[in-house]
Design an enzyme around this catalytic site. Structure first.
Site, short mmCIF file in Angstrom:
data_model
loop_
_atom_site.label_atom_id
_atom_site.label_comp_id
_atom_site.label_asym_id
_atom_site.label_seq_id
_atom_site.Cartn_x
_atom_site.Cartn_y
_atom_site.Cartn_z
CB ILE A 138 24.33 51.91 36.69
CG1 ILE A 138 24.87 50.89 37.75
CG2 ILE A 138 23.70 53.14 37.25
CD1 ILE A 138 25.81 51.24 38.85
CB ALA A 159 24.86 44.13 31.70
N GLY A 160 26.33 42.84 34.24
CA GLY A 160 27.19 41.77 34.81
C GLY A 160 27.03 40.66 34.19
CD GLU A 161 29.83 35.05 34.46
OE1 GLU A 161 30.65 35.63 35.38
OE2 GLU A 161 29.77 33.91 34.27
N GLY A 192 23.84 39.29 35.77
CA GLY A 192 22.48 39.98 35.95
C GLY A 192 22.73 41.50 35.89
CD GLU A 193 19.01 43.70 33.92
OE1 GLU A 193 18.40 43.05 34.58
OE2 GLU A 193 19.15 43.27 32.67
CB VAL A 194 25.34 46.70 37.84
CG1 VAL A 194 25.78 47.23 39.17
CG2 VAL A 194 26.11 45.13 37.41
CG ASP A 250 39.93 40.57 33.78
OD1 ASP A 250 40.74 41.15 33.01
OD2 ASP A 250 38.76 40.60 33.79
P1 AMP Z 1 30.83 44.00 36.66
O1 AMP Z 1 29.81 43.19 36.87
O2 AMP Z 1 31.50 44.42 38.07
O3 AMP Z 1 31.57 44.36 35.64
O4 AMP Z 1 29.97 45.46 36.60
C1 AMP Z 1 29.24 45.98 35.36
C2 AMP Z 1 29.34 47.61 35.27
O5 AMP Z 1 28.16 48.28 36.39
C3 AMP Z 1 30.61 48.23 35.42
O6 AMP Z 1 31.19 48.30 34.20
C4 AMP Z 1 29.96 49.57 35.89
O7 AMP Z 1 29.74 50.38 34.97
C5 AMP Z 1 28.85 49.22 36.69
N1 AMP Z 1 29.34 49.27 38.21
C6 AMP Z 1 29.48 48.07 38.65
N2 AMP Z 1 29.70 48.07 40.21
C7 AMP Z 1 29.60 49.49 40.26
C8 AMP Z 1 29.75 50.54 41.40
N3 AMP Z 1 29.95 49.82 42.75
N4 AMP Z 1 29.66 51.63 41.31
C9 AMP Z 1 29.25 52.33 40.25
N5 AMP Z 1 28.92 51.23 39.01
C10 AMP Z 1 29.31 50.18 39.06
#
Ligand code: AMP
Length: 988
Positions: free
Chosen positions: A631, A633-635, A637-639, A750
């Site tokens: 859903i 991409a975080g710093e 790896g994938e989310v 942030d």
């Molecule tokens: P982050 O690394 O926390 O910035 O997460 C990257 C992306 O993953 C976010 O912009 C959201 O679109 C998705 N995401 C992260 N955490 C969640 C969560 N708990 N529920 C739904 N989507 C999430």
């Protein structure tokens, strides 16, 4: 004289002459009669000795050595057939051709008188090949004649030695015999030497050739021989040479050359001496290293640059190395056209060009606020170029007034940016000069036109245009002065109004009267800008039936004045509300009651960060976590969205953050630090940590799943669809989460809509914690000079200027989030550059109210953006204000003043490039309303002219229902028609 006496004579007279002749030849001797001494063992035939004497051996002694010769001399006897056969001669080196050298003496037949009748003066040489020694088994028939041997000099009185050489060719068996047939001559055979010739082992042109039997087989004169290059030499074709029958090497073919790093010395390839190099395979000698280079040890292929010197990509390895240039000299900024925001930078070439003539310059512009510097961006123009300059000047234009600009001019030469240059930039010699300058002028606003929008017998509605029209650089106020035109100038009575808008309705005027109006723009600091004067006349007196409309107009005018009054009032209130303690003073005061119950613990305080994870997060077994779909991409790896099914607990939807393979231990700890932080929080509006997987290879952080994802994206998708009440409810949630964090003394740093997650009941939760997170992974983060990254648009000025991050700076960011929410995910400050944003904030400008923003909400935003951080509300205040608003929804009805040209950035008359819109869809796209393209087309509105004719009803009728969208489109049309239209016209 008998034949024996002759033989002795023959022998004694010649011996001395020939024994000392040494022949320098490349010969391999197979048989040498002289060397054998008495061991000759040659066979004579016929065997019986008697009357018919055949060949006999004669022994002589000289200086204690024994010498043997064979002689025969049966000149007076008929039918002589005397044979002398050598021992078996082994062939060597498969020599197929041998030389037979004979030394002999033959007596002149005439000297024998009567006996000379049967006398001969020749004898015959024979040969026969065998694979083994046949011993005494001698058969004449097996021998083939090689030659008849005659003497050159027939010996008459003095005996002369003849030397004859014959070739026996085509040999192929293991060995052979030679035989000498006498048929009645008087012969002494002094020496028989059998040999073959070789070309000796040799090195020619760096190729080694083995010793080779002279001449080719089958009577060929030349034998081709293959050689091999000496050590450290190579050749494209196999080296070859020919060996002649005479044992001479001729015609070498193929050239061996020493490899790189080696040179030819005395038929060998030897390493280049230290300080010398040879770059390629060649016959050349090693060369000394060029300037500013050195060769490490011997055998160098090239010489590397000494410290501080480099080669440009186009330089050859054999070229010398050059240094970096020193900084350009005498850099000065000269203001050329101050008001036009232009200046000229000039400089002189560097003192040291590094020994090259390819000097170029680059100019970098940065604007700074405190320690935070930003690249100026594309808006600042540097001409003719900002890099690869060969001239020593540039013109810089489009500069904003009162910003500190720092220009850095760097000198480069061919080696400045050599790829792979190992020396870090900071260690290089300073090649840059820097000059800091700012333009101290306040871009004075100027009124460019005044127009009459409406009039009645007692009112005049005016509006005016002003330049420049940059939204945040607009004059905040206008001074409007008016008087009756025909007033006696001696007793001038005029009215002065200070207005915050560029339109006004003046009432209580005399009917049918001409008035003179002068509008002057005031710049933000209050200094007067350009003014303009115009004359307008009220309508003549009207009949009583028209009274109602006049009253309406008066009421309208009052409304405008009221707006002005409200603005003034609000400002006053703001000024008076600054008596409270500053937020952080409160949060961290020593007063017992204010101490937070629980304080956030920085995982860094743990020596082993893994301990912190174990303390604050519960460990999950990976088999209980199922990933379903990526859903985000975080710093790290994938989310994923997934399911958590822990034993004894019901299945829950979760978000799973993963750590990509190939991470370092530091990255793993940084990744897990988010869990260490999140695990300490427990609040409805903070994203909840379900647990972590740390004991398995693929580390994971599992949190509650938020169906609607990030807030900014959610709002963009639902632009205009949510009522204010709902939006304020979302803000309340975020504020409650932030209050909780600030109570725990956690500063987020942030806070932005992109870091808020929304669940399916539209509850908002603060997310994005973690240590390195502070802005490393945020695309909005911009590097400051101190190396950190800051999302300029969301960050309080003190945090930008000197990294003062506190809960009060989080409050500033919260104000921006409120704005993002009310503007449905619009980018704060739109397309302004970071420099422009910093400058605007510094000059006390703030984001204008978004469309339809309740006045109270906008007021709260403005409070969050107070320059003095101690005067900003605390999160606890923010929560209670928002809750109060939610309890009495009527309080949201008063809408903040809103100028569509500023607040929704509607393009007024043209597209982004300044040209008029070419199509309806281009226009709709520019106001982000493309979804209605088809509605317009279906309704037959296909040209911009048709668009301009549309009324609010028409817009509704083609299917634009959402009030927000209706307004946006209506405003834009009005903007297109008339840049200075008044607000009161468009009540939708
Ligand atoms: P982050 O690394 O926390 O910035 O997460 C990257 C992306 O993953 C976010 O912009 C959201 O679109 C998705 N995401 C992260 N955490 C969640 C969560 N708990 N529920 C739904 N989507 C999430």
């Amino acid at each position: 004289m008998d034949s024996r006496g002759i033989k002795r004579l023959l022998f004694s007279s010649v011996f001395f002459n020939y024994i000392f002749i040494t022949i320098q030849t490349k010969e391999e001797v197979l048989l040498d009669m002289k060397a054998l001494g008495s061991e000759l063992g040659w066979l004579t035939w016929p065997y019986e000795q008697g009357e018919k004497q055949g060949w006999e051996v004669v022994q002589r002694s000289l200086n204690g050595s024994q010498f043997y010769t064979y002689s025969v001399c049966n000149v007076g006897v008929r039918e002589q057939d005397n044979w002398l056969r050598t021992t078996f001669i082994q062939r060597r080196l498969s020599a197929s051709r041998v030389f037979v050298e004979l030394q002999f003496i033959v007596r002149d037949c005439n000297s024998f008188g009567a006996s000379s009748l049967t006398c001969k003066e020749t004898f015959n040489l024979f040969s026969a090949e065998f694979d083994a020694d046949v011993g005494t088994n001698f058969r004449k028939s097996q021998f083939k004649k090689v030659a008849t041997i005659a003497s050159d000099e027939i010996t008459r009185h003095d005996l002369r030695i003849n030397t004859e050489t014959r070739v026996v060719d085509g040999l192929s068996k293991k060995g052979f015999y030679l035989a000498f047939q006498d048929i009645g001559a008087c012969v002494a055979l002094l020496s028989v030497r059998v040999f073959y010739k070789t070309c000796p082992a040799t090195i020619k042109s760096l190729a080694v050739f083995p010793e080779t039997v002279a001449g080719g087989g089958e009577n060929q004169a030349l034998r081709e021989v293959a050689g091999a290059c000496v050590e450290n030499a190579v050749s494209e074709e196999l080296p070859r040479i020919y060996c002649t029958v005479d044992g001479e090497w001729v015609v070498p073919v193929g050239q061996c050359q020493c490899t790189a790093g080696f040179e030819a010395i005395n038929d060998t390839c030897q390493e280049c001496q230290p300080g010398f190099f040879k770059a390629s395979v060649s016959n050349n000698a090693c060369e000394p290293c060029p300037a500013n280079t050195q060769a490490h040890g011997s055998g160098a292929l090239f010489c590397s640059c000494t410290a501080g010197f480099y080669r440009a990509p186009d330089d050859k390895e054999t070229d010398p190395c050059s240094g970096l240039p020193s900084a350009p000299q005498d850099l000065i900024a000269t203001t050329t056209q101050l008001a036009a925001g232009k200046l000229q930078l000039t400089w002189s070439p560097p003192e040291d060009t590094g020994g090259r003539d390819d000097i170029t310059y680059s100019v970098e512009c940065r604007c700074c606020m405190g320690s935070a510097c930003q690249p100026c961006g594309e808006k600042v123009r540097i001409e003719p170029f900002s890099s690869s300059l060969t001239d020593t000047w540039v013109t810089v234009s489009e500069l904003e007034p009162s910003i500190n600009y720092t220009f850095t001019v760097e000198a480069h030469n061919g080696v400045s940016l050599t790829p792979g240059q190992v020396m870090p930039r900071s260690n290089r010699p300073p090649s840059a000069s820097t000059v800091t300058t700012s333009l101290h002028y306040t871009d004075p606003p100027k009124v460019t036109s005044i127009r009459l929008d409406d009039r009645s017998p007692t009112t005049l509605s005016l509006s005016w245009a002003v330049a420049p029209r940059r939204p945040l650089n607009r004059p905040t106020r206008y001074e409007l002065t008016y008087r009756k035109k025909d007033d006696n100038l001696d007793v001038t009575s005029y009215t002065v109004l200070i207005l915050e808008k560029n339109f006004v309705q003046i009432s209580d005027l005399f009917p049918g009267t001409a008035y003179l109006f002068r509008v002057q723009a005031l710049s933000p600091d209050g200094s007067p800008g350009g003014s303009m004067e115009e004359e307008f006349e009220t309508m003549p007196e009207v009949a009583p039936s028209n009274m109602a409309s006049i009253l309406g107009a008066v009421a309208g005018g009052a409304a405008v004045l009221l707006i002005v009054a409200v603005v003034v009032l609000v400002r006053k209130r703001r000024k008076n509300s600054h008596t409270r303690q500053g937020p952080e003073d409160t949060y961290f005061s020593s007063s017992e009651q204010l101490k937070p119950l629980k304080t956030y613990v920085d995982p860094h305080t743990y020596e082993d960060p893994n301990t912190a994870v174990l303390k604050f997060a519960s460990e999950l077994h990976p088999s209980h976590v199922t990933k379903q779909k990526v859903i985000g991409a975080g710093e790290f790896g994938e989310v994923y969205r997934g399911i958590l099914k822990a034993p004894g607990r019901k299945e829950t939807a979760v978000a799973i953050k993963t750590l990509k393979p190939g991470y370092s231990e530091k990255q793993r700890q940084d990744f897990l630090s988010e869990a260490s932080i999140m695990g300490q929080f427990s609040h409805q509006n903070i994203i909840r940590l379900e647990g972590v997987v740390t004991k398995f290879k693929h580390a994971m952080i599992v949190t509650e799943y938020m169906d609607n994802g990030a807030l900014d994206k959610y709002l963009k998708v639902h632009d205009g669809e949510l009522p204010s009440f709902q939006l304020v409810g979302m803000m309340r949630g975020i504020a409650a989460g932030m209050k909780y964090l600030s109570d725990m003394s956690y500063v987020h740093r942030d806070l932005a809509a992109r870091n808020i997650l929304v669940n399916n009941s539209l509850e908002c939760k603060v997310s994005d914690f973690g240590l390195s997170r502070v802005l490393e992974d945020d695309p909005e983060g911009t590097y400051t000079t101190s190396g950190g990254k800051i999302p300029i648009r969301w960050t309080a000025p003190e945090a930008i200027a000197y990294r003062k991050f506190t809960s009060a700076s989080d409050v500033w960011s919260f104000g921006i989030v409120m704005w993002e929410v009310m503007a449905f995910g619009e980018r704060p400050y739109w397309d302004m550059s970071n420099c422009e944003v910093m400058k605007a904030i510094n000059e006390a400008f703030r984001l204008p109210a978004p469309m339809d923003c309740p006045s109270a909400v906008y007021q709260l935003m403005l409070q969050c953006w107070l320059q003095d951080r101690s005067k900003r509300p605390r999160f606890t205040d923010i929560v209670s204000i928002l809750e109060k608003l939610l309890r009495s929804p009527d309080s949201l009805k008063a809408i903040a003043d809103f100028d569509p040209r500023i607040s929704i950035r509607l393009p007024s008359t043209s597209g982004s490039d300044g040209s008029p819109f070419r199509s309806v869809s281009e226009w709709l796209e520019s106001i982000k309303m493309s979804q209605y393209s088809e509605n317009f087309t279906c309704a037959g509105v296909v040209t911009m002219e048709q668009v301009l004719q549309m009324k609010n009803e028409d817009i509704k009728n083609i299917g634009v229902r959402l009030p927000g969208h209706l307004k946006r489109i209506a405003y834009s049309i009005l903007g297109l028609k008339d840049q200075t239209s008044t607000l009161s016209v468009f009540a939708v």
